[in-house]
Design a protein around this motif. Structure first.
Motif, PDB file in Angstrom:
ATOM      1  N   UNK A   1      54.658  55.877   3.974  1.00 14.78           N
ATOM      2  CA  UNK A   1      54.357  54.630   4.679  1.00 14.78           C
ATOM      3  C   UNK A   1      52.932  54.214   4.382  1.00 14.78           C
ATOM      4  N   UNK A   2      52.698  52.924   4.460  1.00 18.92           N
ATOM      5  CA  UNK A   2      51.368  52.396   4.210  1.00 18.92           C
ATOM      6  C   UNK A   2      51.443  50.900   3.987  1.00 18.92           C
ATOM      7  N   UNK A   3      50.299  50.231   3.954  1.00 19.24           N
ATOM      8  CA  UNK A   3      50.287  48.770   3.783  1.00 19.24           C
ATOM      9  C   UNK A   3      50.815  48.363   2.418  1.00 19.24           C
TER      10      UNK A   3
ATOM     11  N   UNK B   1      51.563  59.419   5.345  1.00 19.26           N
ATOM     12  CA  UNK B   1      50.993  58.089   5.556  1.00 19.26           C
ATOM     13  C   UNK B   1      49.893  57.845   4.534  1.00 19.26           C
ATOM     14  N   UNK B   2      50.046  56.809   3.740  1.00 18.74           N
ATOM     15  CA  UNK B   2      49.074  56.466   2.709  1.00 18.74           C
ATOM     16  C   UNK B   2      48.102  55.420   3.251  1.00 18.74           C
ATOM     17  N   UNK B   3      46.830  55.625   2.988  1.00 20.71           N
ATOM     18  CA  UNK B   3      45.799  54.701   3.467  1.00 20.71           C
ATOM     19  C   UNK B   3      45.127  54.019   2.283  1.00 20.71           C
TER      20      UNK B   3
ATOM     21  N   UNK C   1      32.351  49.064  -5.672  1.00 20.28           N
ATOM     22  CA  UNK C   1      32.827  49.708  -4.450  1.00 20.28           C
ATOM     23  C   UNK C   1      32.617  48.812  -3.236  1.00 20.28           C
ATOM     24  N   UNK C   2      31.470  48.161  -3.175  1.00 21.54           N
ATOM     25  CA  UNK C   2      31.208  47.304  -2.022  1.00 21.54           C
ATOM     26  C   UNK C   2      32.103  46.072  -2.037  1.00 21.54           C
ATOM     27  N   UNK C   3      32.204  45.413  -3.196  1.00 22.55           N
ATOM     28  CA  UNK C   3      32.953  44.156  -3.266  1.00 22.55           C
ATOM     29  C   UNK C   3      34.450  44.364  -3.077  1.00 22.55           C
ATOM     30  N   UNK C   4      34.955  45.562  -3.389  1.00 21.22           N
ATOM     31  CA  UNK C   4      36.402  45.810  -3.282  1.00 21.22           C
ATOM     32  C   UNK C   4      36.748  46.608  -2.034  1.00 21.22           C
ATOM     33  N   UNK C   5      35.845  46.682  -1.080  1.00 20.51           N
ATOM     34  CA  UNK C   5      36.145  47.379   0.176  1.00 20.51           C
ATOM     35  C   UNK C   5      37.383  46.747   0.820  1.00 20.51           C
ATOM     36  N   UNK C   6      38.365  47.594   1.145  1.00 20.24           N
ATOM     37  CA  UNK C   6      39.602  47.100   1.738  1.00 20.24           C
ATOM     38  C   UNK C   6      40.653  46.700   0.724  1.00 20.24           C
ATOM     39  N   UNK C   7      40.368  46.831  -0.588  1.00 17.27           N
ATOM     40  CA  UNK C   7      41.341  46.484  -1.621  1.00 17.27           C
ATOM     41  C   UNK C   7      42.388  47.594  -1.736  1.00 17.27           C
ATOM     42  N   UNK C   8      43.611  47.191  -2.007  1.00 11.29           N
ATOM     43  CA  UNK C   8      44.659  48.156  -2.336  1.00 11.29           C
ATOM     44  C   UNK C   8      44.705  48.349  -3.844  1.00 11.29           C
ATOM     45  N   UNK C   9      45.501  49.310  -4.283  1.00 11.34           N
ATOM     46  CA  UNK C   9      45.649  49.528  -5.716  1.00 11.34           C
ATOM     47  C   UNK C   9      46.211  48.310  -6.421  1.00 11.34           C
TER      48      UNK C   9
END
Length: 645
Positions: A244-246, A370-372, A400-408
């Motif tokens: 499970x995960x977003x 659970x995948x985060x 790293x900063x600009x892609x904070x919250x990015x998924x694969x």
């Protein structure tokens, strides 16, 4: 039972040359055979009756509706027979009125529809329809003058009704329709076979940010190797897991990498694709086909996407029968190691709470991973997997900063855009194109960055003095234009597991206030980033103080009010006394925190100097700086503190 009457129709519609039967296709005739067999006792010319045909499965409304029309056309010759074929789930009261007025009607009760007592009483007969059989297929082939063989019979009874309906159109001859059905069935089998993965794709070593799932996958690869060599039995292998995960987290890619690492084929299934097959019978057949393909290629991995849309068992509702039928079929396929020996089921979903608990018990999907969203280093690893590019230190920090919250998936999209830009510019693809695709960011002025450094250093210092373990500090030198985002963080936790007393809560409040205290001591005031949002320091400290004073009995009164965090603001709004007590508690803890900052100001300054030079510090770095610069004095913290070095 009705009595036989003169005028009973005995002929069977073999003649394809008559106008009435010219447009009866092969699948319609197969369905007609089942309808005619069920209504044989009522097969009298102009005989008035109302019958309900109940379908448990193997139902497709367009086919069976036309088959019932064919039957009605023969017995109600002088009537407008098309108005006498109804489906119970579709406006039953209006249809009942029409049928009652004319004394004629054939009602279809689809799978999952629960007939009421009144509907049963209304019907002269309630008859359960048998699913299509080889005899029906043979009869349809003979009528179409097509030589009968077992392969064609199997094709006609195994293909979903919707596919048969599409292949055998009345504008085509039966031979042409059969040939189209054969070609499409063969093509679909080739597509499914092509989905069995080869060993040239990603492996678990290419997976980044999936943590426990990758470790579980490596253990599974070892177990499958031992199973294939005969060292262990199938009952010692994890036969099922729920991921499970977003959306975009990489569940499908993980299943692909898992199969490659295990050196077994993978079969892709999807609940939505199964549902697209048609009604309940087609849905179940599609589901069984995926499991059969996995068994035929065992040992294998069966990946089932959108698993949370499979449904739950429901006690009532118009679609309860359908959902229960689907779930019962799934449980039958999942049940027992022997029944699906050699098949590892990897089910993926976004909302695991929607999965029926019966599917999660031991022996089915007995493990939940659970995948985060990936952290910074993991996002860099994903980028390298898709591009092979290793970013420089400065570029990696920005990325790293600009892609904070990015998924694969979002990183993969960013790479596609960067490659497209390079092609348009006729340029060699490089890190420059990747950085250009990042959200617009701006570098923070040194004065602003220093405020952030003091704020986060204050959290770290107070955490350490109170007795928590600090595992790292991070500040950002950039911010995304137009976005409100956290620009710094401190990871800390209590060094020991202990009962949560009032002292525990007060220590946590003090840590929340550490950043504010540092800003006030150094700059005379604190910035608005420490308050406002629900996750801001002062908001969290205020809610925790409200809990202490109002819901735990640890404040000025033992009286408590059972409520959730969302109600804390309401409690303060309508209870001025409670609001005053919360204020006093926060003021006291801020004074305590400022005292710690004042006494250990050299350590605070040393932390800030290190952060300004290197925006990321490990827990070991933090401890080394604090131990080298803190003063050996008795702290005012309410727990026993460390002594000096």
């Amino acid at each position: 039972m009705p009595n036989p009457e003169p005028g009973k129709r005995s002929r069977v519609p073999w003649n394809t040359r008559t106008r009435e039967w010219r447009y009866v296709t092969v699948p319609i005739y197969m369905a007609y055979c089942a309808v005619a067999a069920a209504l044989r006792p009522w097969n009298g010319i102009e005989r008035k009756f109302i019958a309900t045909l109940v379908f448990k499965d193997d139902y497709y409304q367009p086919i069976y509706s036309q088959a019932a029309q064919v039957f009605a056309r023969e017995i109600w010759k002088g009537s407008d027979w098309e108005t006498y074929i109804f489906e119970w789930s579709n406006s039953p009261f209006r249809h009942q009125s029409l049928a009652e007025k004319n004394g004629r009607g054939i009602f279809l009760s689809p799978p999952g529809y629960r007939l009421t007592d009144d509907e049963r009483l209304f019907s002269d007969a309630v008859i359960e329809i048998e699913p299509r059989s080889p005899e029906h297929a043979r009869a349809a082939l003979r009528r179409a003058a097509i030589p009968v063989d077992d392969e064609l019979v199997e094709l006609l009874i195994s293909a979903p009704w919707a596919r048969l309906h599409s292949a055998f159109q009345d504008r085509r001859g039966p031979v042409q329709g059969l040939e189209r059905l054969r070609r499409e069935t063969a093509r679909l089998k080739e597509v499914e076979s092509a989905k069995i993965l080869r060993d040239d794709g990603p492996t678990l070593d290419d997976m980044h940010g999936l943590g426990p799932a990758v470790e579980w996958g490596r253990n599974l690869a070892k177990d499958l190797a031992d199973y294939k060599s005969g060292l262990i039995g199938w009952n010692e292998v994890d036969g099922g897991v729920l991921l499970s995960g977003p959306p975009g987290i990489g569940k499908t890619l993980f299943a692909t990498a898992l199969a490659n690492s295990c050196k077994v084929p993978i079969i892709y299934g999807s609940v939505s694709k199964w549902q697209e097959a048609g009604a309940l019978d087609a849905h179940l057949k599609a589901m069984r086909a995926s499991f059969k393909q996995a068994r035929d290629n065992a040992p294998s991995v069966l990946f089932i996407d959108e698993f949370d849309t499979l449904g739950k068992r429901t006690a009532s509702g118009q679609n309860a029968g359908y959902h229960n039928g689907v779930l019962a079929g799934a449980l039958e396929l999942f049940d027992g190691f022997e029944r699906r020996e050699g098949v590892v089921v990897v089910a993926a979903c976004n909302q695991p709470h929607l999965v029926d608990v019966a599917l999660l018990r031991a022996g089915r999907l007995d493990r939940h991973l659970e995948l985060t969203l990936p952290d910074g280093p993991s996002r860099r690893g994903i980028l390298k997997f898709h591009t092979g590019i290793e970013l420089s230190t400065a570029d990696a920090e920005m990325f790293e900063f600009a892609t904070e919250g990015f998924s694969g998936a979002e990183i993969e999209r960013l790479v596609r855009d960067a490659r497209r830009t390079a092609r348009r510019q006729a340029d060699y693809f490089s890190a420059v194109h990747i950085i250009d695709q990042l959200p617009a960011i701006e570098k923070l002025p040194e004065e602003y960055l220093r405020v952030i450094a003091f704020h986060e250093a204050g959290h770290a210092l107070v955490s350490y003095e109170i007795g928590h373990e600090v595992s790292g500090i991070t500040i950002s030198k950039w911010r995304v234009s137009g976005e409100s985002r956290v620009l710094g963080s401190v990871d800390s936790k209590p060094s020991l597991v202990q009962a949560r007393t009032k002292t525990t809560y007060l220590d946590t409040i003090a840590i929340y206030l550490g950043g504010i205290a540092a800003e006030v001591e150094v700059f005379g005031s604190f910035a608005d980033g420490a308050s406002g949002s629900s996750e801001a320091d002062l908001n969290r400290a205020t809610d925790l103080a409200t809990m202490v004073e109002g819901t735990t009995g640890m404040g000025h009164t033992l009286a408590v009010e059972a409520t959730g965090p969302g109600e804390f603001a309401r409690m303060r709004l309508y209870n001025p006394e409670l609001r005053e007590q919360v204020h006093v508690l926060l003021d006291s803890e801020l004074a305590r925190t400022r005292s710690i900052i004042q006494r250990q100001r050299p350590a605070l300054d040393a932390l800030v100097d290190r952060l300004m030079a290197n925006p990321t510090m490990t827990g070991q770095d933090v401890v080394q700086v604090l131990q080298s610069n803190r003063r050996s004095v008795v702290s005012l913290a309410k727990t026993q503190l460390r002594t000096g070095t």
